[in-house]
Design a protein around this motif. Structure first.
Motif, short mmCIF file in Angstrom:
data_model
loop_
_atom_site.label_atom_id
_atom_site.label_comp_id
_atom_site.label_asym_id
_atom_site.label_seq_id
_atom_site.Cartn_x
_atom_site.Cartn_y
_atom_site.Cartn_z
N ALA A 278 0.83 -1.21 0.00
CA ALA A 278 0.00 0.00 0.00
C ALA A 278 0.86 1.26 0.00
O ALA A 278 0.52 2.26 -0.64
N ALA A 279 1.98 1.21 0.72
CA ALA A 279 2.89 2.36 0.74
C ALA A 279 3.51 2.58 -0.64
O ALA A 279 3.79 3.72 -1.04
N GLU A 280 3.68 1.50 -1.37
CA GLU A 280 4.32 1.59 -2.70
C GLU A 280 3.36 2.10 -3.77
O GLU A 280 3.73 2.93 -4.60
N ILE A 281 2.11 1.62 -3.73
CA ILE A 281 1.19 1.93 -4.83
C ILE A 281 0.04 2.85 -4.42
O ILE A 281 -0.73 3.29 -5.27
N GLY A 282 -0.09 3.13 -3.12
CA GLY A 282 -1.17 3.99 -2.63
C GLY A 282 -2.40 3.18 -2.25
O GLY A 282 -2.64 2.09 -2.79
N PHE A 283 -3.17 3.71 -1.32
CA PHE A 283 -4.31 2.96 -0.79
C PHE A 283 -5.40 2.71 -1.84
O PHE A 283 -6.05 1.67 -1.84
N GLU A 284 -5.61 3.67 -2.74
CA GLU A 284 -6.67 3.48 -3.73
C GLU A 284 -6.34 2.33 -4.67
O GLU A 284 -7.19 1.46 -4.91
N GLU A 285 -5.14 2.29 -5.18
CA GLU A 285 -4.76 1.20 -6.07
C GLU A 285 -4.71 -0.12 -5.31
O GLU A 285 -5.08 -1.17 -5.85
N TYR A 286 -4.28 -0.07 -4.07
CA TYR A 286 -4.24 -1.29 -3.25
C TYR A 286 -5.66 -1.84 -3.06
O TYR A 286 -5.90 -3.05 -3.22
N ALA A 287 -6.61 -0.96 -2.73
CA ALA A 287 -8.00 -1.40 -2.54
C ALA A 287 -8.57 -1.96 -3.84
O ALA A 287 -9.31 -2.95 -3.85
N ARG A 288 -8.21 -1.33 -4.96
CA ARG A 288 -8.68 -1.80 -6.26
C ARG A 288 -8.14 -3.20 -6.56
O ARG A 288 -8.88 -4.09 -6.98
N ARG A 289 -6.85 -3.41 -6.33
CA ARG A 289 -6.26 -4.73 -6.59
C ARG A 289 -6.84 -5.79 -5.67
O ARG A 289 -7.06 -6.94 -6.09
N ALA A 290 -7.09 -5.42 -4.42
CA ALA A 290 -7.69 -6.38 -3.48
C ALA A 290 -9.04 -6.86 -3.99
O ALA A 290 -9.34 -8.06 -4.00
N LEU A 291 -9.87 -5.91 -4.44
CA LEU A 291 -11.20 -6.26 -4.93
C LEU A 291 -11.11 -7.06 -6.23
O LEU A 291 -11.81 -8.08 -6.38
N GLN A 292 -10.29 -6.63 -7.15
CA GLN A 292 -10.17 -7.34 -8.43
C GLN A 292 -9.68 -8.77 -8.22
O GLN A 292 -10.17 -9.70 -8.87
N THR A 293 -8.73 -8.94 -7.32
CA THR A 293 -8.21 -10.29 -7.05
C THR A 293 -9.28 -11.15 -6.40
O THR A 293 -9.45 -12.32 -6.77
N ALA A 294 -10.01 -10.59 -5.45
CA ALA A 294 -11.07 -11.33 -4.80
C ALA A 294 -12.15 -11.74 -5.78
O ALA A 294 -12.61 -12.88 -5.79
N GLN A 295 -12.58 -10.81 -6.62
CA GLN A 295 -13.62 -11.13 -7.61
C GLN A 295 -13.15 -12.21 -8.58
O GLN A 295 -13.92 -13.13 -8.90
N LYS A 296 -11.93 -12.11 -9.01
CA LYS A 296 -11.40 -13.09 -9.94
C LYS A 296 -11.34 -14.49 -9.31
O LYS A 296 -11.64 -15.50 -9.95
#
Length: 267
Positions: free
Chosen positions: A246-264
């Motif tokens: 999250a520190a590397e990519i920012g919280f918004e992108e981190y939240a997006r990746r978390a959701l996309q990975t979960a949905q997939k």
């Protein structure tokens, strides 16, 4: 099947509620899960319980984005905190439109723990709130068996249980036992993943729980197997703190990746 997803506050604890809601809206979540109490002194404390201004701003952001609050945490009833001390939290949860408040019972006095949980359920019922018992695996209520004993003892219609993938896996709780529990006990789950083994010691345990979990499907918890023992559909709350990424990519992108990975992986 497409599930509803909530962005748990621990996933982006540094974000105040209004910012968490905005991130959830921009990245495709249905809900947020808000933390209104401090678990450690290092955590921020967002004053929705005590500040009318903060509460009004949060409700305005919810209305503007269409995001809803799924649950509020945390009523952590250790020996020094009784149920009545969490009544302001229950009232704040109701004002936010939440119907679930998460509870933990790190108390060696089991009779007292059971009585306090029953009282919290009774305080929550007129507010149309369910009390969801979570069992952090290093505490006195630390596995499926002890949590089941609590619910069977108190016999409250608004008592439920929160299955967190990390706590379920690390406590070696039984899939078979989970499968056989009442379906109405499980309105949602905390979804995350992690490695099969963990370095010994409390520092390692707490670091994983609070700072370093994996996206579902990226670890060894058997997330699909655990969720297969629960009712479907239920809401999946993504509680996946990952401070380094999250520190590397920012919280918004981190939240997006978390959701996309979960949905997939899960839908």
């Amino acid at each position: 099947m497409k599930h509803a997803y909530s962005l748990a506050h621990l996933t982006a604890m540094a974000l105040p509620p209004v910012d968490l809601i905005e991130v959830a809206a921009r990245t495709g979540y249905d809900y947020v899960s808000l933390r209104l109490s401090r678990v450690t002194d290092a955590e921020p404390l967002y004053p929705l319980i005590t500040s009318k201004t903060a509460m009004a701003a949060t409700k305005a952001k919810l209305a503007a984005t269409g995001i809803k609050v799924w649950d509020v945490e945390l009523a952590r009833m250790d020996p020094t905190h009784d149920a009545h001390s969490y009544l302001p939290m229950l009232e704040a949860a109701a004002e936010l439109g939440a119907h679930h408040v998460i509870c933990q019972l790190p108390d060696p006095d089991r009779e007292r723990a059971h009585a306090r949980f029953a009282t919290l359920c009774d305080l929550a019922k007129p507010l149309d709130i369910s009390i969801s018992l979570e069992f952090p695996w290093w505490t006195e209520t630390g596995n499926l068996e002890t949590a089941t004993t609590v619910l069977n003892t108190v016999q409250r219609s608004n008592a439920s249980m929160l299955i967190d993938m990390l706590h379920f896996y690390r406590s070696n709780s039984s899939l078979e036992a989970l499968k056989n529990l009442p379906r109405e006990w499980f309105p949602f789950a905390h979804v995350c993943d992690g490695p099969a083994t963990l370095a010994p010691g409390m520092e390692s345990i707490l670091h994983e729980a609070r700072s370093h979990r994996y996206f579902p499907g990226d670890g060894d918890f058997g997330v699909k197997d655990i969720l297969a023992c629960l009712p479907d559909p239920i809401t999946y709350c993504l509680e996946i703190p990952g401070e380094a990424l999250a520190a590397e990519i920012g919280f918004e992108e981190y939240a997006r990746r978390a959701l996309q990975t979960a949905q997939k992986h899960l839908d």
